[in-house]
Design a protein around this motif. Sequence first.
Motif, PDB file in Angstrom:
ATOM      1  N   SER A 583       0.843  -1.022   0.073  1.00 46.48           N
ATOM      2  CA  SER A 583       0.041  -0.193  -0.201  1.00 46.48           C
ATOM      3  C   SER A 583       0.861   1.257   0.048  1.00 46.48           C
ATOM      4  CB  SER A 583      -0.825  -0.072   1.326  1.00 46.48           C
ATOM      5  OG  SER A 583      -1.502  -1.185   1.137  1.00 46.48           O
ATOM      6  N   VAL A 584       0.500   2.104  -0.868  1.00 50.42           N
ATOM      7  CA  VAL A 584       1.264   3.475  -0.947  1.00 50.42           C
ATOM      8  C   VAL A 584       0.343   4.642  -0.816  1.00 50.42           C
ATOM      9  CG1 VAL A 584       2.685   4.668  -2.508  1.00 50.42           C
ATOM     10  CG2 VAL A 584       3.227   2.384  -2.335  1.00 50.42           C
ATOM     11  N   PHE A 585       0.886   5.630  -0.250  1.00 45.24           N
ATOM     12  CA  PHE A 585       0.134   6.841   0.034  1.00 45.24           C
ATOM     13  C   PHE A 585       1.111   7.971  -0.418  1.00 45.24           C
ATOM     14  CE2 PHE A 585      -1.400   3.933   3.183  1.00 45.24           C
ATOM     15  CZ  PHE A 585      -2.359   3.993   3.072  1.00 45.24           C
ATOM     16  N   VAL A 586       0.593   8.855  -1.289  1.00 40.35           N
ATOM     17  CA  VAL A 586       1.445  10.153  -1.796  1.00 40.35           C
ATOM     18  C   VAL A 586       0.625  11.242  -1.303  1.00 40.35           C
ATOM     19  CG1 VAL A 586       2.288  11.060  -3.810  1.00 40.35           C
ATOM     20  CG2 VAL A 586       1.983   8.555  -3.901  1.00 40.35           C
ATOM     21  N   LEU A 587       1.477  12.180  -0.656  1.00 39.29           N
ATOM     22  CA  LEU A 587       1.090  13.382   0.049  1.00 39.29           C
ATOM     23  C   LEU A 587       0.964  14.383  -0.752  1.00 39.29           C
ATOM     24  CD1 LEU A 587       2.729  13.283   3.482  1.00 39.29           C
ATOM     25  CD2 LEU A 587       0.424  12.187   2.781  1.00 39.29           C
ATOM     26  N   ASN A 588       0.345  15.461  -0.581  1.00 35.37           N
ATOM     27  CA  ASN A 588       0.392  16.747  -1.408  1.00 35.37           C
ATOM     28  C   ASN A 588       0.281  16.631  -2.952  1.00 35.37           C
ATOM     29  OD1 ASN A 588      -0.017  17.863   1.257  1.00 35.37           O
ATOM     30  ND2 ASN A 588       2.410  18.342   1.418  1.00 35.37           N
ATOM     31  N   VAL A 589      -0.700  15.960  -3.344  1.00 35.52           N
ATOM     32  CA  VAL A 589      -0.765  15.822  -5.023  1.00 35.52           C
ATOM     33  C   VAL A 589      -1.362  16.960  -5.440  1.00 35.52           C
ATOM     34  CG1 VAL A 589      -1.164  14.255  -6.906  1.00 35.52           C
ATOM     35  CG2 VAL A 589      -0.676  13.343  -4.650  1.00 35.52           C
ATOM     36  N   VAL A 590      -1.000  18.264  -5.481  1.00 34.58           N
ATOM     37  CA  VAL A 590      -1.609  19.306  -5.770  1.00 34.58           C
ATOM     38  C   VAL A 590      -0.318  20.286  -6.372  1.00 34.58           C
ATOM     39  CG1 VAL A 590      -3.319  19.412  -4.067  1.00 34.58           C
ATOM     40  CG2 VAL A 590      -1.150  20.470  -3.689  1.00 34.58           C
ATOM     41  N   ASP A 591      -0.877  21.250  -7.403  1.00 31.89           N
ATOM     42  CA  ASP A 591      -0.060  22.221  -7.811  1.00 31.89           C
ATOM     43  C   ASP A 591       0.814  22.751  -6.726  1.00 31.89           C
ATOM     44  OD1 ASP A 591      -1.225  22.853 -11.185  1.00 31.89           O
ATOM     45  OD2 ASP A 591       0.250  21.486 -10.599  1.00 31.89           O
ATOM     46  N   GLY A 592       2.123  23.209  -7.109  1.00 34.68           N
ATOM     47  CA  GLY A 592       2.915  23.926  -6.091  1.00 34.68           C
ATOM     48  C   GLY A 592       3.620  22.907  -5.273  1.00 34.68           C
ATOM     49  N   CYS A 593       3.177  21.639  -5.016  1.00 31.28           N
ATOM     50  CA  CYS A 593       3.624  20.658  -4.184  1.00 31.28           C
ATOM     51  C   CYS A 593       4.178  19.498  -5.246  1.00 31.28           C
ATOM     52  CB  CYS A 593       2.898  20.072  -3.384  1.00 31.28           C
ATOM     53  SG  CYS A 593       2.600  21.180  -2.023  1.00 31.28           S
ATOM     54  N   MET A 594       3.274  19.107  -6.272  1.00 37.59           N
ATOM     55  CA  MET A 594       3.835  18.272  -7.371  1.00 37.59           C
ATOM     56  C   MET A 594       2.842  18.713  -8.577  1.00 37.59           C
ATOM     57  SD  MET A 594       3.383  14.108  -7.008  1.00 37.59           S
ATOM     58  CE  MET A 594       4.310  14.195  -5.558  1.00 37.59           C
ATOM     59  N   PRO A 595       3.547  19.456  -9.349  1.00 39.67           N
ATOM     60  CA  PRO A 595       4.860  19.868  -9.180  1.00 39.67           C
ATOM     61  C   PRO A 595       5.326  20.691  -8.149  1.00 39.67           C
ATOM     62  CG  PRO A 595       4.018  21.076 -11.247  1.00 39.67           C
ATOM     63  CD  PRO A 595       2.879  20.081 -10.561  1.00 39.67           C
ATOM     64  N   SER A 596       6.481  20.629  -7.743  1.00 40.80           N
ATOM     65  CA  SER A 596       6.937  21.766  -6.982  1.00 40.80           C
ATOM     66  C   SER A 596       7.236  23.110  -7.510  1.00 40.80           C
ATOM     67  CB  SER A 596       8.258  21.118  -6.321  1.00 40.80           C
ATOM     68  OG  SER A 596       8.921  22.388  -5.604  1.00 40.80           O
ATOM     69  N   ASP A 597       6.994  24.215  -6.907  1.00 45.97           N
ATOM     70  CA  ASP A 597       7.256  25.452  -7.591  1.00 45.97           C
ATOM     71  C   ASP A 597       8.673  25.665  -7.966  1.00 45.97           C
ATOM     72  OD1 ASP A 597       7.917  25.759  -4.855  1.00 45.97           O
ATOM     73  OD2 ASP A 597       7.477  27.857  -4.860  1.00 45.97           O
ATOM     74  N   LEU A 598       9.707  24.842  -7.115  1.00 45.13           N
ATOM     75  CA  LEU A 598      10.982  24.954  -7.476  1.00 45.13           C
ATOM     76  C   LEU A 598      11.278  24.219  -8.524  1.00 45.13           C
ATOM     77  CD1 LEU A 598      12.332  24.476  -3.951  1.00 45.13           C
ATOM     78  CD2 LEU A 598      12.185  26.362  -5.260  1.00 45.13           C
ATOM     79  N   GLY A 599      10.439  23.254  -9.141  1.00 45.10           N
ATOM     80  CA  GLY A 599      10.706  22.494 -10.236  1.00 45.10           C
ATOM     81  C   GLY A 599       9.930  22.810 -11.501  1.00 45.10           C
ATOM     82  N   ALA A 600       9.115  23.906 -11.319  1.00 39.59           N
ATOM     83  CA  ALA A 600       8.053  24.147 -12.428  1.00 39.59           C
ATOM     84  C   ALA A 600       8.624  25.382 -13.447  1.00 39.59           C
ATOM     85  CB  ALA A 600       6.609  24.735 -11.746  1.00 39.59           C
ATOM     86  N   GLY A 601       9.660  25.465 -13.558  1.00 40.10           N
ATOM     87  CA  GLY A 601      10.440  26.497 -14.413  1.00 40.10           C
ATOM     88  C   GLY A 601      10.434  26.252 -15.992  1.00 40.10           C
ATOM     89  N   THR A 602      11.460  25.388 -16.357  1.00 42.29           N
ATOM     90  CA  THR A 602      11.407  24.998 -17.646  1.00 42.29           C
ATOM     91  C   THR A 602      10.577  23.933 -18.234  1.00 42.29           C
ATOM     92  OG1 THR A 602      13.207  23.606 -17.454  1.00 42.29           O
ATOM     93  CG2 THR A 602      14.074  25.881 -17.699  1.00 42.29           C
ATOM     94  N   SER A 603      10.478  23.599 -19.433  1.00 39.81           N
ATOM     95  CA  SER A 603       9.565  22.463 -19.686  1.00 39.81           C
ATOM     96  C   SER A 603      10.460  21.252 -19.098  1.00 39.81           C
ATOM     97  CB  SER A 603       9.628  22.547 -21.444  1.00 39.81           C
ATOM     98  OG  SER A 603       8.947  21.323 -21.938  1.00 39.81           O
ATOM     99  N   ALA A 604      11.617  21.181 -19.404  1.00 37.29           N
ATOM    100  CA  ALA A 604      12.254  20.043 -18.950  1.00 37.29           C
ATOM    101  C   ALA A 604      12.133  19.701 -17.405  1.00 37.29           C
ATOM    102  CB  ALA A 604      13.766  20.042 -19.210  1.00 37.29           C
ATOM    103  N   GLU A 605      12.071  20.550 -16.942  1.00 34.92           N
ATOM    104  CA  GLU A 605      11.906  20.460 -15.153  1.00 34.92           C
ATOM    105  C   GLU A 605      10.296  19.897 -14.786  1.00 34.92           C
ATOM    106  OE1 GLU A 605      14.562  23.882 -13.417  1.00 34.92           O
ATOM    107  OE2 GLU A 605      12.749  24.463 -14.061  1.00 34.92           O
ATOM    108  N   ILE A 606       9.444  20.576 -15.728  1.00 33.13           N
ATOM    109  CA  ILE A 606       7.926  20.128 -15.592  1.00 33.13           C
ATOM    110  C   ILE A 606       8.031  18.492 -15.890  1.00 33.13           C
ATOM    111  CG2 ILE A 606       5.740  20.180 -16.754  1.00 33.13           C
ATOM    112  CD1 ILE A 606       6.263  22.477 -14.690  1.00 33.13           C
ATOM    113  N   GLU A 607       8.546  18.192 -17.027  1.00 27.31           N
ATOM    114  CA  GLU A 607       8.494  16.898 -17.504  1.00 27.31           C
ATOM    115  C   GLU A 607       9.151  15.922 -16.378  1.00 27.31           C
ATOM    116  OE1 GLU A 607       6.848  15.380 -20.134  1.00 27.31           O
ATOM    117  OE2 GLU A 607       6.223  17.669 -20.086  1.00 27.31           O
ATOM    118  N   GLU A 608      10.242  16.291 -15.647  1.00 25.32           N
ATOM    119  CA  GLU A 608      10.742  15.712 -14.563  1.00 25.32           C
ATOM    120  C   GLU A 608       9.813  15.590 -13.360  1.00 25.32           C
ATOM    121  OE1 GLU A 608      14.655  15.200 -11.869  1.00 25.32           O
ATOM    122  OE2 GLU A 608      14.910  15.811 -13.754  1.00 25.32           O
ATOM    123  N   GLU A 609       8.930  16.485 -13.086  1.00 28.30           N
ATOM    124  CA  GLU A 609       8.170  16.626 -12.087  1.00 28.30           C
ATOM    125  C   GLU A 609       7.203  15.483 -12.390  1.00 28.30           C
ATOM    126  OE1 GLU A 609       7.854  18.368  -9.073  1.00 28.30           O
ATOM    127  OE2 GLU A 609      10.027  18.651  -9.504  1.00 28.30           O
TER     128      GLU A 609
END
Length: 695
Positions: A583-609
Amino acid sequence: MHPKDHHSVPAAAPYLESLNPEQRRAVEHGAAGPGPFAPLLVIAGAGSGKTNTLAHRVAHLIVNGADPRRILLMTFSRRAASEMTKRVERIARKVIGDNAGVMTDALAWAGTFHGIGARVLREYSDRIGLDPAFTIHDREDSADLMNLIRHEKGFSKTKERFPTKGTCLAIYSRCVNAENPIEQVLGASFPWCCGWAVELKELFAAYVEAKQRQNVLDYDDLLLYWAQTMTDPALAGDIGGRFDHVLVDEYQDTNRLQSSILLALKPRGEGLTVVGDDAQSIYSFRAATVRNILDFPSQFSPPADIITLDRNYRSTQTILAAANGVIDLAKERFTKNLWTDRTSGMRPRLVTVRDEADQARSVVERILENRETGTLLKQQAVLFRTSSHSGPLEVELTRRNIPFVKFGGLKFLDAAHVKDMLALLRFVENPRDRVAGFRLMLLIPGIGPTSAQRVLDHMADDPDPIAALARAPAPPRAGEDWRTFIGAVADLSHSTWPADIERARLWYEPHLERNHEDAATRRADLIQLEQIASGYPSRERFLTELTLDPPDATSDQAGVPLLDEDYLILSTIHSAKGQEWKSVFVLNVVDGCMPSDLGAGTSAEIEEERRLLYVAMTRARDDLDLLMPQRFFTHGQHAQGDRHVYASRTRFIPTSLLGLFEQTVWPPAVAGAAAHSASQGPRINVGARMRGMWR
């Protein structure tokens, strides 16, 4: 030696019968044909039996006549290489019996990129102008040396704040591993340091010179020196010619420097196999690049063969359908859709909760419900994008007396007492290692930084630094402790391994007693260190391999329950890669956390998120819950004072995918209220709030 009567196997070899058709194609690719085979890329989806396939491939090569001494196998941990070697032996034993042990013992070139690099550099040291007695700094030692140079250059006293030692080392490491100029690295990853490019170049040049004077290498040097060695055609041909087969695991996690080494080893791709999954490339912060695996086939002419493993042996079909839906929206990828025979009527759940407090309570309730129906705590995991996201849950777990382990605790080599012991061994191995010497001398009562530097300067240019240490004027306040230290260094420089480490501990124990209240607990670590050391043939091998692949700590682990045999797993998604739970629980599956705002700059960063969410989802075998808090409490970040801000479902699960999930609200009685509150108020990036918790 390889027995010549096993140079061929029947087409229907029994040891291959457990493999599915795609796995078998990957295992048999070119193995029995004449001459070198074309390069092969195996795209191994999550839970597709990648490790088993790679082990079978190595065993199949050996069974078909390949000399194990001419096979290079590179993994991302020494333990993985050790486990792979054991698997290869088990598989080969089914065909050739007891000879398998002899053959796989010859599989000596199995290890990490860094470990293999260290071995290559020692073997070729005389041809590349390197002293083979070099020692290797871990990250903390490297940062300390960087800091010494930083002080010497006066950068610690600038009017404007100069980057810290850790930031300086991170910039240096990114430049080396990504093979990018400093201006590009600063602009992309360290924009707040852009004004220091000239000074950083000067610092890094002095850092390199200091390492060379002291005959030390850092982690990055093991790859950089190897890559530089491979630019010489004669050396590249010699090193590459030692291996008929080169196999690389987790290729999506390699950086450009590692790719350069690999292509220099086998420029035409003959005998080359790489295994990985572009959809699980999530380590760009370590300079890994997904381009390595995406571009691999086209780097050869004709292009590399591609075999895709898309049968999943881990998750239910409903979980895979949702994960496939998320990754299908990626802009660039190798096309594959994971499938399984494991049917289930339960879809993954999208759980809407009011806030982080409700998120914590809902997760704990589900975990306890699962436990009552027979699922151990260890079979359950809570995953999160960033370590700080688990704070409210940790509080709730503690309140409810539920034991847990949070992945990412202190490592064995990060414990101060272990570093002290290793510093003594490193200093004896390489007396020019100023970081090790400086650390040791500061342990001695009456010796401060100035006295220590004076002694190290006295040793610096002497051809016999240990003799110079003995002749150095004794620091006036050190007394008998100084003479004991001189005696210990002289004794260890002539003693035999592994008796060295016991002698080192006997010198260190009085300092351990003086500096640590929990000396008895820490002494147990040092005894364990002795036991570990006894398994290595020399001090040099021990120091090299322990630095490159340290075990976990014992006395300093973070959060490991000592009295509970069952405990819940908390982990960042990055640390969870390669793992699985019921069983797996994933927290904070919302914009700003996933993707993190720190990883939401370039298209490549978005794709990694996006790939991060995919990795999290594919850790689950039977049950998957994605939690979506609708509001986050911010403290003192707005002119209006404390307030709630509202979040929206992650962009990686658009409306078109909702049919793949069961949508629920917790607690059920507030479904209407949660839906109403989610539609009211400002929409802001909650990642800023998460960072603000620590300001």
